[in-house]
Scaffold this active site. Structure first.
Site, PDB file in Angstrom:
ATOM      1  N   ARG A  53      54.312  42.437  39.386  1.00  0.00           N
ATOM      2  CA  ARG A  53      54.002  42.888  40.747  1.00  0.00           C
ATOM      3  C   ARG A  53      53.113  41.839  41.413  1.00  0.00           C
ATOM      4  NH1 ARG A  53      52.373  49.229  39.527  1.00  0.00           N
ATOM      5  NH2 ARG A  53      54.449  49.910  38.857  1.00  0.00           N
ATOM      6  N   ASP A  55      51.024  39.738  44.175  1.00  0.00           N
ATOM      7  CA  ASP A  55      50.133  40.176  45.247  1.00  0.00           C
ATOM      8  C   ASP A  55      50.626  39.695  46.609  1.00  0.00           C
ATOM      9  OD1 ASP A  55      48.395  41.451  43.502  1.00  0.00           O
ATOM     10  OD2 ASP A  55      47.079  39.710  43.296  1.00  0.00           O
ATOM     11  N   TYR A 114      54.027  30.923  35.543  1.00  0.00           N
ATOM     12  CA  TYR A 114      53.528  30.783  36.908  1.00  0.00           C
ATOM     13  C   TYR A 114      53.305  29.309  37.240  1.00  0.00           C
ATOM     14  CZ  TYR A 114      52.702  35.764  37.693  1.00  0.00           C
ATOM     15  OH  TYR A 114      52.867  37.118  37.892  1.00  0.00           O
ATOM     16  N   ARG A 205      44.915  32.788  39.586  1.00  0.00           N
ATOM     17  CA  ARG A 205      44.146  32.288  40.729  1.00  0.00           C
ATOM     18  C   ARG A 205      42.691  32.046  40.366  1.00  0.00           C
ATOM     19  NH1 ARG A 205      45.252  36.630  45.142  1.00  0.00           N
ATOM     20  NH2 ARG A 205      43.634  35.435  46.231  1.00  0.00           N
TER      21      ARG A 205
END
Length: 258
Positions: A53, A55, A114, A205
């Site tokens: 999921r 952001d 990622y 992040r």
């Protein structure tokens, strides 16, 4: 009901994230609306499930979702039909595949990858606006690699997760952090590749924001190890903005798109 896996690409800027929300646009909502035009089950409110999921503002080049349909589709025609009905949203079905009922986009996944793109140059980005995080000055690649090495392995990542993270445990195994530097006109692009079975909320992040401080010279590489050992969110560097982050791929024991 036949089950189909969908490989999905999207630009995150127009959406409040992947997950469907009643009053805001979402990637999940866009795909389900397209499916509702093709399948009676989705017209009646069926849902899809995804590997992750993402952001608000986060992109994907290799998100995976699955959908249970009432109709038996040729996978190529399903992808083509969905892409037609997704227009003009910046969402594309790269591939559809018929899968066994035991396949689950989230729970069958054994790896997530990622990519974070960071551009260092003085002039504003134009072509990649909204697709990268920009800083003004070049970064020390070797120092960032030294700092990143402290994070690879099985650790308690409390320092590097959001205070609202809902994961039962902060302990994760980070299998890889690879950083590459690419020359671009009048600057440099740094690409951070991270690979693990699963990630905590804001973990990528938080890590990239911390490593940027190392590359900028504000942190010594050893301070990353100290921050990790502190198991304290306050010890983390700044959380970088979402627009440079991409869900680049999901791994399964048997690749449904092979």
């Amino acid at each position: 009901m036949p089950r189909f896996a969908l490989k999905v690409e999207y630009q995150g800027a127009p959406f409040a994230g992947w997950q469907a929300q009643a009053d805001q646009p979402s990637v999940q909502g866009a795909i389900e609306a397209a499916l509702a035009r093709l399948d009676a089950g989705f017209a009646a409110g069926a849902r899809i499930a995804a590997a992750g999921r993402t952001d608000a503002g986060v992109h994907a080049t290799g998100q995976v979702a699955h959908a249970d349909l009432l109709r038996e589709w040729d996978p190529f025609r399903l992808a083509e039909a969905l892409n037609w009905h997704l227009k003009p949203a910046p969402v594309a079905i790269l591939q559809a595949a018929r899968v066994d009922d035991s396949f689950h986009a989230r729970f069958s996944a054994i790896e997530r990858r990622y990519l974070f793109r960071l551009v260092a140059r003085r002039a504003p980005v134009t072509h990649d606006k909204g697709q990268v995080w920009q800083v003004l000055n070049p970064l020390d690649l070797d120092a960032m690699r030294q700092g990143a090495a402290h994070l690879v392995g099985h650790h308690d990542f409390t320092t590097f997760r959001s205070s609202i993270c809902q994961a039962k445990s902060p302990v994760k195994s980070l299998d890889e952090i690879r950083i590459e530097e690419i020359p671009i006109p009048h600057g440099r692009e740094y690409r951070f590749h991270l690979r693990a079975r699963s990630f905590l909320h804001n973990q990528v992040r938080s890590i990239v924001g911390t490593l940027e401080r190392v590359g900028a010279g504000s942190w010594a590489p050893a301070r990353v190890a100290e921050a990790l050992a502190a198991r304290d969110r306050a010890a983390c560097g700044p959380v970088c903005p979402p627009q440079g982050l991409y869900l680049a791929g999901v791994g399964y024991p048997c690749n449904p798109f092979a």
